[in-house]
Design a protein around this motif. Structure first.
Motif, PDB file in Angstrom:
ATOM      1  N   GLN A 178       8.493  27.491  -8.259  1.00  0.00           N
ATOM      2  CA  GLN A 178       7.636  27.095  -7.151  1.00  0.00           C
ATOM      3  C   GLN A 178       7.832  25.626  -6.794  1.00  0.00           C
ATOM      4  N   SER A 197       6.623  29.437  -2.764  1.00  0.00           N
ATOM      5  CA  SER A 197       7.327  30.278  -3.716  1.00  0.00           C
ATOM      6  C   SER A 197       8.792  29.872  -3.835  1.00  0.00           C
ATOM      7  N   LYS A 201       8.349  30.506   0.664  1.00  0.00           N
ATOM      8  CA  LYS A 201       7.202  30.986   1.422  1.00  0.00           C
ATOM      9  C   LYS A 201       5.943  30.275   0.939  1.00  0.00           C
ATOM     10  N   THR A 203       2.487  30.226  -0.208  1.00  0.00           N
ATOM     11  CA  THR A 203       1.646  31.277  -0.777  1.00  0.00           C
ATOM     12  C   THR A 203       0.208  30.836  -0.989  1.00  0.00           C
ATOM     13  N   ARG A 204      -0.054  29.524  -0.859  1.00  0.00           N
ATOM     14  CA  ARG A 204      -1.406  29.041  -1.115  1.00  0.00           C
ATOM     15  C   ARG A 204      -1.641  27.751  -0.352  1.00  0.00           C
TER      16      ARG A 204
END
Length: 462
Positions: A178, A197, A201, A203-204
């Protein structure tokens, strides 16, 4: 016709801009390039293409990438400017249109309206199969071709970076792949945390209710925690409205350190108060139970011109300190580990966020490209080893490359770019990381200078 570069401490000597792009194949070498080195060293830094508008600070210079491509015992070199929207508009105009960081520039030029003003000049990382040039404000990451260094596009991760900004100092988790990052702002929310990620991407996204708007140049991560240091380097719109710098120094606020569990959210943050100080760059940190240990290059105060403070161009009062963050007692113990000036601390990146022993830094010189030595620290014993390049040389941030992917921590090479004042040229120096005080294993000689810069990284197999 563009104006000539003015006389300025940050536009001369090691900082003097280099006006050309190009490449040099098979650089002449003193010594022998280790055959284990196979990859590319990318380094980013300010290199203004045009005379600045108003004052000048290197935080505002156009980003130029310098790439050293190492394989089979030889080194090829290439450099290119990052073609940001700002760069292209100013090149077409033939003059600088944006005011420099901390410099008076008068009313905004109407040609800048709607154009992102960030210079992409601070860092360069490889993640998610992309080479990204980074700056912490005014521009999202800029993707570059890893071989030619041509600018491809900006990326806001499909709109996930809502205001288009992202830190210049993300952390790459060596266990998950990550990329952990954040942005800061003068407007609420003052800090937003992101997780990206391994395949690129978002993700959070976690908005952080920081106690005040602050210049948060870097942050700290461990396997279990994310740490947001909020220093009294405040960002105030009311100052800007008075024609002053938006950035100021308010030591009466102290420093607030927010600790968030990696598995938690904003509601789980614990805020701890400690003394006023400033940290541009941590070396590393790790969690032991309810205790976090962080090693940082700590200043007594913000070392850039804001609220009457002055940056010492020739030296740095940062030195290596340890923060011990006790989450149960809710206190921070700060201990100086070394009194020698240092900045741009790095480590064996395979230990990022984990217990570690070996760290490196630039020593005894100015912020950025002005160090005269490279330091190796054993952060457990406190032992320091120095490689001194001499007072007429200036070295860049030290980058560690492991001998092999599974080599013991700290076994490998340290790469740094060395400016030689006598000749006005630069070398790529390759040092034995375990015997740092010995002569370089190799020096690859450039026919010109590489201006003082900020940060870089190594990509194996490039």
């Amino acid at each position: 016709m563009s104006r000539a570069m003015p006389k300025h401490p940050f536009l001369s000597g090691v900082w003097e801009p280099w006006p050309m792009e190009g490449e040099v194949r098979n650089l002449p070498v003193t010594g022998e390039i280790p055959r284990e080195l196979f990859g590319a060293l990318y380094r980013n830094g300010p290199n203004p293409q045009l005379a600045p508008r108003g004052g000048y600070h290197p935080f505002s210079g156009d980003g130029m990438i310098h790439g050293f491509f190492v394989r089979d015992g030889r080194v090829d070199y290439r450099n290119r400017w990052v073609r940001t929207p700002r760069f292209e508009v100013e090149r077409a105009a033939g003059e600088a249109l944006w005011s420099s960081f901390m410099g008076p520039g008068g009313a905004p030029d109407p040609r800048t309206e709607g154009v992102p003003g960030g210079p992409a000049n601070t860092n360069i990382v490889w993640h998610g199969g992309k080479l990204l040039a980074l700056v912490e404000g005014g521009l999202p990451p800029v993707e570059l071709d890893p071989r030619t260094l041509h600018t491809l596009c900006t990326t806001d991760y499909d709109g996930a970076l809502r205001d288009g900004t992202f830190t210049a100092h993300p952390k790459l988790d060596p266990e998950t792949g990550q990329m952990l990052g954040f942005r800061y702002s003068v407007m609420e929310p003052y800090v937003v945390y992101y997780e990206i990620s391994a395949d690129g991407k978002v993700t959070r996204e976690v908005p952080i209710d920081a106690p005040w708007p602050s210049m948060v140049h870097d942050f700290i991560t461990t396997r279990e925690h994310v740490i947001f240091p909020i220093f009294p380097a405040t960002l105030r719109l009311e100052r800007a409205a008075r024609g002053e710098s938006v950035l100021g120094w308010e030591p009466e606020l102290g420093t607030q350190i927010g600790v968030m569990p990696r598995s938690g959210g904003a509601k789980d943050i614990v805020w701890l108060q400690t003394d006023p100080c400033y940290v541009f760059h941590p070396m590393n940190a790790y969690t032991e139970g309810r205790r976090i240990v962080a090693d940082v290059a700590r200043y007594k105060q913000l070392p850039i011109p804001a609220a009457g403070l002055k940056m010492d161009i020739g030296g740095s009062d940062a030195s290596l300190w340890r923060w011990e963050i006790d989450l149960d007692a809710r206190k921070v113990i700060q201990t100086q580990r070394d009194d020698r000036a240092c900045e741009f601390p790095r480590l064996d990146e395979r230990r990022t966020g984990l217990p570690y022993r070996v760290g490196f830094a630039g020593g005894e010189g100015g912020l950025g490209g002005g160090f005269t030595s490279i330091l190796r620290y054993d952060v457990q014993s406190g032992k320091r080893v120095v490689h001194d390049f001499g007072s007429r040389s200036a070295v860049s941030e030290p980058i560690f490359v492991p001998l092999e992917p599974d080599a013991p921590e700290g076994q490998g090479f340290v790469l740094t770019v060395v400016y030689r004042a006598e000749t006005g040229r630069s070398d790529l120096a390759i040092l034995d990381a375990e015997n740092l005080d010995r002569a370089p294993l190799a020096l690859a000689h450039l026919p010109h200078r590489v201006p003082g810069g900020f940060h870089g990284n190594w990509r194996s197999g490039a």
